[in-house]
Every structure is written in structure tokens, then in C-alpha cells.
Design an enzyme around this catalytic site. Sequence first.
Site, PDB file in Angstrom:
ATOM      1  N   SER A   4       0.827  -1.211   0.000  1.00 39.65           N
ATOM      2  CA  SER A   4       0.000   0.000   0.000  1.00 39.65           C
ATOM      3  C   SER A   4       0.861   1.261   0.000  1.00 39.65           C
ATOM      4  O   SER A   4       1.973   1.268   0.521  1.00 39.65           O
ATOM      5  CB  SER A   4      -0.887  -0.024   1.246  1.00 39.65           C
ATOM      6  OG  SER A   4      -1.424   1.244   1.487  1.00 39.65           O
ATOM      7  N   TYR A  13      -1.683   0.019  10.589  1.00 34.07           N
ATOM      8  CA  TYR A  13      -1.906  -0.623   9.273  1.00 34.07           C
ATOM      9  C   TYR A  13      -0.700  -0.357   8.370  1.00 34.07           C
ATOM     10  O   TYR A  13      -0.132  -1.276   7.795  1.00 34.07           O
ATOM     11  CB  TYR A  13      -3.182  -0.071   8.626  1.00 34.07           C
ATOM     12  CG  TYR A  13      -3.253  -0.406   7.159  1.00 34.07           C
ATOM     13  CD1 TYR A  13      -2.899   0.538   6.199  1.00 34.07           C
ATOM     14  CD2 TYR A  13      -3.625  -1.672   6.737  1.00 34.07           C
ATOM     15  CE1 TYR A  13      -2.927   0.217   4.859  1.00 34.07           C
ATOM     16  CE2 TYR A  13      -3.662  -1.991   5.398  1.00 34.07           C
ATOM     17  CZ  TYR A  13      -3.306  -1.042   4.459  1.00 34.07           C
ATOM     18  OH  TYR A  13      -3.325  -1.355   3.124  1.00 34.07           O
ATOM     19  N   LYS A  19       2.276  -3.046   6.713  1.00 33.44           N
ATOM     20  CA  LYS A  19       2.666  -3.169   5.300  1.00 33.44           C
ATOM     21  C   LYS A  19       4.174  -2.982   5.157  1.00 33.44           C
ATOM     22  O   LYS A  19       4.848  -3.716   4.428  1.00 33.44           O
ATOM     23  CB  LYS A  19       1.905  -2.149   4.444  1.00 33.44           C
ATOM     24  CG  LYS A  19       0.427  -2.443   4.308  1.00 33.44           C
ATOM     25  CD  LYS A  19       0.144  -3.814   3.682  1.00 33.44           C
ATOM     26  CE  LYS A  19      -1.331  -4.090   3.511  1.00 33.44           C
ATOM     27  NZ  LYS A  19      -1.613  -5.428   2.967  1.00 33.44           N
TER      28      LYS A  19
HETATM   29  C1  WQD Z   1      -9.905   8.113   1.908  1.00 40.64           C
HETATM   30  C2  WQD Z   1     -10.161   9.561   2.305  1.00 40.64           C
HETATM   31  C3  WQD Z   1     -10.518   9.855   4.668  1.00 40.64           C
HETATM   32  C4  WQD Z   1     -14.316   7.764   4.961  1.00 40.64           C
HETATM   33  C5  WQD Z   1      -7.240   3.157   1.965  1.00 40.64           C
HETATM   34  C6  WQD Z   1      -7.310   1.780   2.525  1.00 40.64           C
HETATM   35  C7  WQD Z   1      -5.944   1.210   2.693  1.00 40.64           C
HETATM   36  C8  WQD Z   1      -5.078   1.479   1.509  1.00 40.64           C
HETATM   37  C9  WQD Z   1      -5.076   2.927   1.107  1.00 40.64           C
HETATM   38  C10 WQD Z   1      -4.964  -0.387  -0.002  1.00 40.64           C
HETATM   39  C11 WQD Z   1      -9.450   9.927   3.604  1.00 40.64           C
HETATM   40  C12 WQD Z   1     -11.762  10.243   3.868  1.00 40.64           C
HETATM   41  C13 WQD Z   1     -13.149   8.298   4.459  1.00 40.64           C
HETATM   42  C14 WQD Z   1     -15.337   8.627   5.448  1.00 40.64           C
HETATM   43  C15 WQD Z   1     -13.963  10.510   4.881  1.00 40.64           C
HETATM   44  N1  WQD Z   1      -5.528   0.749   0.378  1.00 40.64           N
HETATM   45  N2  WQD Z   1     -12.987   9.656   4.423  1.00 40.64           N
HETATM   46  N3  WQD Z   1     -15.104   9.981   5.391  1.00 40.64           N
HETATM   47  O1  WQD Z   1      -7.557   5.803   4.466  1.00 40.64           O
HETATM   48  O2  WQD Z   1      -6.737   6.499   2.171  1.00 40.64           O
HETATM   49  O3  WQD Z   1      -6.767   4.066   2.909  1.00 40.64           O
HETATM   50  O4  WQD Z   1      -6.449   3.241   0.843  1.00 40.64           O
HETATM   51  O5  WQD Z   1      -4.090  -0.979   0.506  1.00 40.64           O
HETATM   52  O6  WQD Z   1      -6.105  -0.172   2.826  1.00 40.64           O
HETATM   53  O7  WQD Z   1      -7.911   1.876   3.790  1.00 40.64           O
HETATM   54  O8  WQD Z   1      -8.874   5.296   2.371  1.00 40.64           O
HETATM   55  O9  WQD Z   1     -11.252   5.389   1.824  1.00 40.64           O
HETATM   56  O10 WQD Z   1     -10.575   5.201   4.274  1.00 40.64           O
HETATM   57  O11 WQD Z   1     -10.164   7.318   3.060  1.00 40.64           O
HETATM   58  O12 WQD Z   1     -13.788  11.744   4.851  1.00 40.64           O
HETATM   59  O13 WQD Z   1     -16.432   8.202   5.931  1.00 40.64           O
HETATM   60  O14 WQD Z   1     -11.544   9.711   2.576  1.00 40.64           O
HETATM   61  O15 WQD Z   1     -10.312  10.781   5.717  1.00 40.64           O
HETATM   62  O16 WQD Z   1      -9.022  11.270   3.486  1.00 40.64           O
HETATM   63  P1  WQD Z   1      -7.437   5.520   3.021  1.00 40.64           P
HETATM   64  P2  WQD Z   1     -10.293   5.734   2.916  1.00 40.64           P
END
Ligand code: WQD
Length: 348
Positions: free
Chosen positions: A127, A152, A156
Site C-alpha cells: 500500500s 496498518y 505493510k
Molecule cells: C480516503 C479519504 C478519509 C471515509 C485506503 C485503505 C488502505 C489502503 C489505502 C490499499 C481519507 C476520507 C473516508 C469517510 C472521509 N488501500 N474519508 N469519510 O484511508 O486512504 O486508505 O487506501 O491498501 O487499505 O484503507 O482510504 O477510503 O478510508 O479514506 O472523509 O467516511 O476519505 O479521511 O481522506 P485511506 P479511505
Amino acid sequence: MKRKILVTGGTGYIGSHTVVELIEAGFEPLIIDNLSNSNIGVLDGIRKITGVSPVYENIDLKDYASLNKFFQKNQGIEAIINFAASKAVGESVKLPLLYYRNNITSLLNLLELMPKYDINNIVFSSSCTVYGQPDTLPVTEQSPIKPATSPYGYTKQMCETIISDTVRACHGMKAILLRYFNPIGAHPSAEIGELPNGVPNNLLPYVTQTAMGIREKLRIFGNDYNTPDGTCIRDYINVVDLAKAHVVAVSRMLDKKNRKPVEVFNLGTGNGVSVLEIVSAFKAATGVDVPYEFAPRREGDIEKVWADASYANKELGWKAEASLEDTLASCWKWEMKLKEAHDKEQNA
Ligand code: WQD
């Protein structure tokens, strides 16, 4: 004889899409999954798309004895694609030990058993979180690995190191580490898609469930970041494009085209998109509004990260093709399919 590929976490979101692409590329994928963040119905979706029902066993990779028995029963596996892991940044901050035990023990068991069954190739689901908050953007494979901002992310980083050290010690073993950015979307058939158990941690399922009225409002975690509109920026990549990259990676190793025992590739689109831009792009793609409110920042979140995917494009001959609009439309088509199935069940 089709070449056998073990897909751990194969009923999961990225795993199931990769199983479909492997079948369509002429491989024989076998699935191990403990259904901790997926459900058995995914196998129906895979069968509806491909006409194939892959070998599936409900095994927890932390259970060495069961995993060993699986390999005894299923000889001739030539490569493993290891998806099975807990993967929610925010959740890992609250449950660090669950993440360390699950993500690392699972990998250790696989690596210990590989030589025993003459399996020399592993593709690891890594990731972009290994880069922490990059100093410069876009991120290349040479960008420094910085302190992760969540357990997390640390799992990785540790898994990448464990694999590299193991490959160095085990002559003949090869690995490809695929660093995903943010996978989103669903198979165009809407037979499979992202379906986390319970309240979604990830943005897109929360967006589509809000658009569907299942959730009242999308909470946008922070609008005071150092970004144009104050919300976090990510590189959202279509899950089918991502799945196809795994087929390329496995073939590269089986065809002995890899240039060194451990190779690393960033899998992204190269475009950074903010949370608010996702909300407006979703409306443009589907005509559906997503009510939202700003909420405090989520612990562990990176402010902004997007890929320089040119190395994967050149070296793998792979490129993310789908547009953000088509990808968001596929998310919505999938959510509508889920609602249709739910209503049917209710009225049965
Ligand atoms: C994206 C953005 C949140 C939910 C993911 C996977 C991780 C890795 C990388 C593969 C962030 C914002 C989210 C919500 C929000 N993938 N958000 N409200 O954290 O970048 O990580 O991709 O390996 O496994 O978890 O993804 O979709 O959780 O968040 O504002 O209800 O959306 O703050 O900025 P993240 P995410």
C-alpha cells in the site's frame, strides 16, 4: 493444464476482482478466505461473471496447521497472491494488536510453507501507506519509506521487509510488491464490488450507502488540510485496472521476466483527487447528491498522496485505463444492485 495461483483473501474486494481477471486470463485461481471482511456470496458473483467456481476453503491464515493441510491437498500451486489482511487505517489505530497479529502472522505462515511445497513466487498486496506523508509528490518507488501514520501502514512496511529478507535467504524465491493507492469501483457486471461488513471504513462505500439513504450523511474527516479545498487528496484507482496488474505481475514471475528477486511497483492513476472532488464527481457521474458534513480529522490519515505510476506503466506494460467518472458510476451500479437484492430478500 491451467497454472494454479493461490489467492488469499480471494472473496475480498480486490481479491475477488483479481480472481475474475485470473480466470479470464486462463489461470486456475484457488481461494483461501476466512470471511472476516467479505461473504461467501462473492463466489456466486465470480461464477456468474466467469462460469467458473474456483476451489475455495474457509481458512484463517493464522492457522498454520489448516494452511499446511490446504497445501498438501492442493499440489502444483505456482504462485501466491496475498491479499488477506486487515486494511482500515482508522480501525488499525484503535486495534493495533489485531492488525499486527493478523497481517504479520498470516504472511509468516505463508512464507514458511512456500518452500515446503515448492512455491517460489509471491505477489504481495502492499500500500501507498508505506510512504507515510511523502515530502514530495507524486510518489515514485524510490520515494523514501517514512514512519507510517498508522499500525496498518506499519504492518505493510514490516511485511515488505519480511518478504525481502526471506527472498534474500531462500534461493529461487521471487516477490513482487504492489503498492496500491486507493482502489475504488466495481466490476462492470455489478456481480461483485466493495462490500465491507458493517459500517464502511473506506470513503466510496460510505458515499454510495449515503447516496442510497442507508447512511444519513457522509462525514468528511477534516476540511482544514493544506490542500486546495481543505480535504484530503488520494489517488483513486479502478479496482478492475488494479486486478489486471496482478495478472501481469504473476505472469511476469512465471515467465521469469522479473529483473530482480524482489520488485516494487506503484499502482495508481497519477491523479490526486480530494474528498470533496469525489463527492462532486459522484454527482456528475450519477446525478445523485451525497449529503455531507465536515467532521474532525481521522487519526492516521495522510493529508495528500498520489502516484507516479510511470515505472509500472513502462516496466509492466500496464496502465490504469478507467476514468474516474466511469469508476464512480460502477460504484453506484453496484450499490443499486445490492439494494435490489436486499429488497428482493425482504419481500421473499
Ligand atoms: C480516503 C479519504 C478519509 C471515509 C485506503 C485503505 C488502505 C489502503 C489505502 C490499499 C481519507 C476520507 C473516508 C469517510 C472521509 N488501500 N474519508 N469519510 O484511508 O486512504 O486508505 O487506501 O491498501 O487499505 O484503507 O482510504 O477510503 O478510508 O479514506 O472523509 O467516511 O476519505 O479521511 O481522506 P485511506 P479511505
